[in-house]
Design an enzyme around this catalytic site. Structure first.
Site, mmCIF file in Angstrom:
data_model
loop_
_atom_site.group_PDB
_atom_site.id
_atom_site.type_symbol
_atom_site.label_atom_id
_atom_site.label_comp_id
_atom_site.label_asym_id
_atom_site.label_seq_id
_atom_site.Cartn_x
_atom_site.Cartn_y
_atom_site.Cartn_z
ATOM 1 N N ARG A 29 0.980 -1.261 -0.056
ATOM 2 C CA ARG A 29 -0.035 0.082 -0.044
ATOM 3 C C ARG A 29 0.926 1.192 0.102
ATOM 4 O O ARG A 29 0.456 2.332 -0.773
ATOM 5 C CB ARG A 29 -0.984 0.047 1.189
ATOM 6 C CG ARG A 29 -1.925 -1.228 1.404
ATOM 7 C CD ARG A 29 -3.172 -0.859 0.563
ATOM 8 N NE ARG A 29 -4.043 -1.980 0.682
ATOM 9 C CZ ARG A 29 -5.175 -2.042 1.326
ATOM 10 N NH1 ARG A 29 -5.118 -1.345 2.562
ATOM 11 N NH2 ARG A 29 -5.856 -3.137 1.264
ATOM 12 N N ASP A 138 -17.214 7.801 7.043
ATOM 13 C CA ASP A 138 -15.952 6.858 6.726
ATOM 14 C C ASP A 138 -14.740 7.744 7.362
ATOM 15 O O ASP A 138 -14.761 9.176 7.296
ATOM 16 C CB ASP A 138 -15.929 6.406 5.423
ATOM 17 C CG ASP A 138 -14.949 5.282 5.328
ATOM 18 O OD1 ASP A 138 -15.404 3.956 5.281
ATOM 19 O OD2 ASP A 138 -13.443 5.467 5.507
HETATM 20 C C1 LIG Z 1 -14.495 -3.113 4.317
HETATM 21 S S1 LIG Z 1 -14.997 -1.511 4.410
HETATM 22 C C2 LIG Z 1 -16.634 -1.836 4.804
HETATM 23 C C3 LIG Z 1 -17.677 -1.168 3.783
HETATM 24 C C4 LIG Z 1 -19.261 -1.331 4.308
HETATM 25 N N1 LIG Z 1 -19.575 -1.202 5.457
HETATM 26 C C5 LIG Z 1 -19.677 -2.894 3.758
HETATM 27 O O1 LIG Z 1 -19.790 -3.891 4.859
HETATM 28 O O2 LIG Z 1 -19.509 -3.279 2.535
HETATM 29 C C6 LIG Z 1 -14.307 -0.799 5.737
HETATM 30 C C7 LIG Z 1 -14.568 0.665 5.926
HETATM 31 O O3 LIG Z 1 -14.273 1.031 7.385
HETATM 32 C C8 LIG Z 1 -13.451 2.434 7.095
HETATM 33 N N2 LIG Z 1 -12.791 2.632 8.503
HETATM 34 C C9 LIG Z 1 -11.588 1.756 8.950
HETATM 35 N N3 LIG Z 1 -11.285 2.541 10.209
HETATM 36 C C10 LIG Z 1 -12.182 3.185 10.249
HETATM 37 C C11 LIG Z 1 -12.484 4.123 11.577
HETATM 38 N N4 LIG Z 1 -11.610 4.085 12.785
HETATM 39 N N5 LIG Z 1 -13.550 5.042 11.792
HETATM 40 C C12 LIG Z 1 -14.333 5.039 10.457
HETATM 41 N N6 LIG Z 1 -14.299 4.567 9.254
HETATM 42 C C13 LIG Z 1 -13.337 3.496 9.485
HETATM 43 C C14 LIG Z 1 -12.566 1.971 5.837
HETATM 44 O O4 LIG Z 1 -12.159 3.421 5.614
HETATM 45 C C15 LIG Z 1 -13.308 1.251 4.929
HETATM 46 O O5 LIG Z 1 -13.875 2.361 3.962
#
Ligand SMILES: C[S@@+](CC[C@H](N)C(=O)[O-])C[C@H]1O[C@@H](n2cnc3c(N)ncnc32)[C@H](O)[C@@H]1O
Length: 270
Positions: A29, A138
């Site tokens: 990354r 997000d």
């Molecule tokens: C795998 S995606 C899940 C997307 C959607 N909720 C789904 O289930 O398809 C995880 C997301 O969590 C966000 N994320 C990770 N750590 C976070 C945090 N501390 N606060 C808010 N969002 C976070 C990432 O940027 C990413 O877009």
């Protein structure tokens, strides 16, 4: 070691745990970030991030280490439960106020909140005259910018989106598909960090906190879930990802609705 700096940074800033087995992920990354920034190596990226004035490079490193994998109507059954059980019950309960607040708490590129919006438009036209708020948040601002555009590649709309909804709610623009202004207007996007913004969790009737807790350690995950409980309406509903549970049996009760499971706050807890 420089990768330790990255591990600590990402854990502190996002709650995301990257153990040593994830070194390949950090390296690949950050190689992309180095390329985008015109730097020769990942060490150069880290050196920039460590310079006190460079908080934007720090943020870029943190964002690069989030995983944004998502699809429309991911896992399908939660959206069936939303349609068959959760929204009908809440519409009865909220008939007097005609208000519904839905929070998609890790909304990535927007497929989740737009799937919620499509579910409401398709199956609950009477909600048009209600005050309905779909808040999508997000941590990753670059990802949110994509979500706000509502522009998806063919390969993305091929994942989970029924053809009937594609033609109804999207228009073709070159190789991409763009969400209709009506659906776009149903969702408010905002940057929000589940770990560092605990003081400002939004009050909601339905919370989607899906496929994000898996990246956190147990104390962080439980702190997030307790905080969600505080802002969730007493008759509200929490959806988690297919492989996630609450591990907080005193706070949430698991409800099985056909093939989906969701969580309700326990009455005694608060
Ligand atoms: C795998 S995606 C899940 C997307 C959607 N909720 C789904 O289930 O398809 C995880 C997301 O969590 C966000 N994320 C990770 N750590 C976070 C945090 N501390 N606060 C808010 N969002 C976070 C990432 O940027 C990413 O877009």
């Amino acid at each position: 070691m420089t990768l330790n700096y990255v591990r600590n940074l990402v854990r502190q800033r996002a709650g995301i745990v990257l153990d040593e087995g994830k070194d390949y992920l950090i390296e690949s990354r950050l190689a992309t970030v180095a390329h985008e920034m015109g730097l020769a190596s990942i060490e150069d990226v880290i050196a920039r991030a460590r310079t006190p004035a460079n908080t934007n490079v720090e943020s870029r490193v943190v964002e690069a280490l989030t995983t944004n994998e998502t699809t429309f109507f991911r896992d399908m059954y939660p959206f069936e439960a939303l349609r068959e059980t959760v929204i009908p019950q809440l519409m009865k309960a909220r008939a007097a106020t005609r208000t519904l607040r839905i929070w998609s708490a890790a909304s990535s590129t927007g497929q989740e909140p737009y799937s919620i919006a499509m579910t409401l438009r398709e199956h609950f036209p009477e909600l048009k005259s209600w005050r309905v708020r779909i808040l999508a948040t997000d941590l990753a601002e670059g990802i949110l910018d994509r979500a706000k555009l509502g522009r998806y590649r063919q390969i993305e709309v091929n994942r989970g989106l029924p053809a009937s909804l594609l033609v109804k709610y999207f228009t073709r623009d070159g190789n991409d598909w763009v969400i209709s202004p009506e659906l776009r207007a149903m969702v408010d996007f905002s940057a929000f960090n589940l770990v560092t913004d605990m003081a400002r969790y939004p009050a909601c009737d339905i919370a989607f906190v899906r496929n994000v807790l898996i990246y956190f350690d147990l104390p962080t995950k439980q702190a997030v879930l307790r905080r969600v409980r505080e802002v969730l309406a007493p008759d509200g509903v929490l959806f988690l990802g297919g492989t996630e549970g609450t591990t907080l049996d005193d706070v949430y009760e698991r409800v099985v609705a056909d093939k989906a499971a969701f969580y309700r706050p326990r009455k005694s807890a608060r």
